[in-house]
Design a protein around this motif. Structure first.
Motif, PDB file in Angstrom:
ATOM      1  N   ASN A  96       1.498 -14.940 109.008  1.00 32.77           N
ATOM      2  CA  ASN A  96       0.986 -15.312 110.322  1.00 32.77           C
ATOM      3  C   ASN A  96       1.446 -16.706 110.726  1.00 32.77           C
ATOM      4  O   ASN A  96       1.668 -17.569 109.874  1.00 32.77           O
ATOM      5  CB  ASN A  96      -0.549 -15.307 110.321  1.00 32.77           C
ATOM      6  N   PRO A  97       1.595 -16.944 112.020  1.00 36.09           N
ATOM      7  CA  PRO A  97       1.804 -18.321 112.479  1.00 36.09           C
ATOM      8  C   PRO A  97       0.584 -19.174 112.135  1.00 36.09           C
ATOM      9  O   PRO A  97      -0.474 -18.654 111.774  1.00 36.09           O
ATOM     10  CB  PRO A  97       1.959 -18.158 114.003  1.00 36.09           C
ATOM     11  N   ARG A 121       5.592 -15.248 121.296  1.00 31.51           N
ATOM     12  CA  ARG A 121       5.878 -16.553 121.904  1.00 31.51           C
ATOM     13  C   ARG A 121       6.916 -17.317 121.090  1.00 31.51           C
ATOM     14  O   ARG A 121       7.854 -17.916 121.650  1.00 31.51           O
ATOM     15  CB  ARG A 121       4.584 -17.358 121.999  1.00 31.51           C
ATOM     16  N   ASN A 122       6.787 -17.286 119.770  1.00 34.72           N
ATOM     17  CA  ASN A 122       7.732 -17.991 118.911  1.00 34.72           C
ATOM     18  C   ASN A 122       9.117 -17.373 118.962  1.00 34.72           C
ATOM     19  O   ASN A 122      10.128 -18.085 118.957  1.00 34.72           O
ATOM     20  CB  ASN A 122       7.208 -18.009 117.473  1.00 34.72           C
ATOM     21  N   THR A 152      10.259 -16.448 113.855  1.00 36.35           N
ATOM     22  CA  THR A 152       8.838 -16.162 114.069  1.00 36.35           C
ATOM     23  C   THR A 152       7.942 -17.365 113.835  1.00 36.35           C
ATOM     24  O   THR A 152       6.763 -17.330 114.209  1.00 36.35           O
ATOM     25  CB  THR A 152       8.377 -15.039 113.127  1.00 36.35           C
ATOM     26  N   ASP A 177       0.657 -12.077 119.784  1.00 33.52           N
ATOM     27  CA  ASP A 177       1.019 -12.887 120.950  1.00 33.52           C
ATOM     28  C   ASP A 177       1.750 -14.156 120.500  1.00 33.52           C
ATOM     29  O   ASP A 177       2.747 -14.568 121.102  1.00 33.52           O
ATOM     30  CB  ASP A 177      -0.224 -13.272 121.751  1.00 33.52           C
ATOM     31  N   ALA A 178       1.245 -14.772 119.438  1.00 32.85           N
ATOM     32  CA  ALA A 178       1.866 -15.992 118.920  1.00 32.85           C
ATOM     33  C   ALA A 178       3.267 -15.704 118.378  1.00 32.85           C
ATOM     34  O   ALA A 178       4.202 -16.489 118.602  1.00 32.85           O
ATOM     35  CB  ALA A 178       0.993 -16.602 117.820  1.00 32.85           C
ATOM     36  N   LEU A 216      -5.490 -16.571 121.618  1.00 34.04           N
ATOM     37  CA  LEU A 216      -4.493 -15.499 121.648  1.00 34.04           C
ATOM     38  C   LEU A 216      -4.478 -14.801 120.298  1.00 34.04           C
ATOM     39  O   LEU A 216      -5.087 -15.258 119.336  1.00 34.04           O
ATOM     40  CB  LEU A 216      -3.113 -16.042 121.991  1.00 34.04           C
ATOM     41  N   THR A 217      -3.784 -13.666 120.235  1.00 36.80           N
ATOM     42  CA  THR A 217      -3.685 -12.906 118.987  1.00 36.80           C
ATOM     43  C   THR A 217      -2.473 -13.371 118.192  1.00 36.80           C
ATOM     44  O   THR A 217      -1.581 -14.043 118.716  1.00 36.80           O
ATOM     45  CB  THR A 217      -3.562 -11.402 119.260  1.00 36.80           C
ATOM     46  N   ASN A 218      -2.442 -12.988 116.908  1.00 39.55           N
ATOM     47  CA  ASN A 218      -1.298 -13.371 116.079  1.00 39.55           C
ATOM     48  C   ASN A 218      -0.002 -12.753 116.595  1.00 39.55           C
ATOM     49  O   ASN A 218       1.066 -13.370 116.501  1.00 39.55           O
ATOM     50  CB  ASN A 218      -1.543 -12.999 114.611  1.00 39.55           C
TER      51      ASN A 218
END
Length: 233
Positions: free
Chosen positions: A66-67, A123-124, A39, A119-120, A115-117
């Motif tokens: 969170n990222p 993506r990760n 993540t 979404d991040a 973007l939202t957390n």
């Protein structure tokens, strides 16, 4: 030779005893390390309890941060995750999990600048799956999940205009069935993505960020009056 054989037996017995005593901690560390890498966010686990002979296990007090670039305290906290595995399949290429139950998840859905957390996180996870798989192939065990339930969830929405404050709501339960069965199994990373995406989809259906931003300070002053108009059942 007899003495050597006895020493080997003692060593094996000691190893089995040590493993049985430390299996929970080994699993806890593996989850934290693997999930954090997947993540690209800090992942912590309070405790892991395993009953391997029965195919059951549970993870307690899971916290996914969170990222980078997000301000809220976490993306997800879960009181308990319980898993029931069909032990007759553990030596197969595809392992069948009868049930996964996620109890009392606490989700913070934060909108950033682009973007939202969640979404991040998605993506990760997708990037990690792509990097960890050999070119054109996928290796390792795959999973089929007969049933996955997420219940007693709470969600919180935040956006830059709210300066770290949130709007809260209870989310309906989520039930997924036959995950990976049509594909002949999914990887653990893909399963994580499916679960994250299911939560994300429910959050998107529940939170309307356009209205959140347009409402401005009224969100905080009249949250009780406006929430009903934002969230569908």
């Amino acid at each position: 030779m007899l003495i050597a054989a006895l020493l080997v037996l003692v060593a094996v017995a000691a190893g089995v005893w040590w493993l049985s005593r430390n299996l929970d901690d080994i699993a806890k560390n593996a989850i934290q390390n693997y999930a954090s890498a997947m993540t690209q966010a800090p992942v912590k686990v309070g405790a892991v309890q395993l009953a391997p002979t029965h195919g059951r296990g549970s993870i307690h007090d899971l916290r996914v941060g969170n990222p980078k670039g997000f301000k809220t305290a976490h993306a997800l906290q879960v009181r308990k995750i319980a898993v029931d595995v069909d032990m007759t399949t553990v030596t197969h290429d595809v392992i069948v999990i009868r049930q996964i139950t996620i109890e009392a998840p606490d989700v913070v859905y934060e909108k950033g600048e682009s973007l939202t957390n969640f979404d991040a996180l998605m993506r990760n996870i997708a990037a990690y799956i792509g990097e960890s798989a050999p070119s054109g192939t996928r290796s390792g065990k795959k999973l089929i999940v007969d049933a996955l339930t997420i219940r007693a969830a709470r969600a919180h929405a935040s956006a830059p205009l709210l300066s770290g404050k949130t709007v809260d709501i209870n989310l309906p339960d989520i039930a997924l069935k036959d995950i990976g069965r049509a594909q002949g199994g999914v990887t653990p990373g893909e399963l994580g993505g499916i679960v994250t995406n299911a939560i994300r989809a429910r959050l998107i259906a529940s939170f309307n960020f356009d209205r959140l931003l347009q409402s401005g300070s009224q969100v905080l002053d009249k949250a009780g009056a406006t929430i009903k108009g934002w969230f569908g059942k």
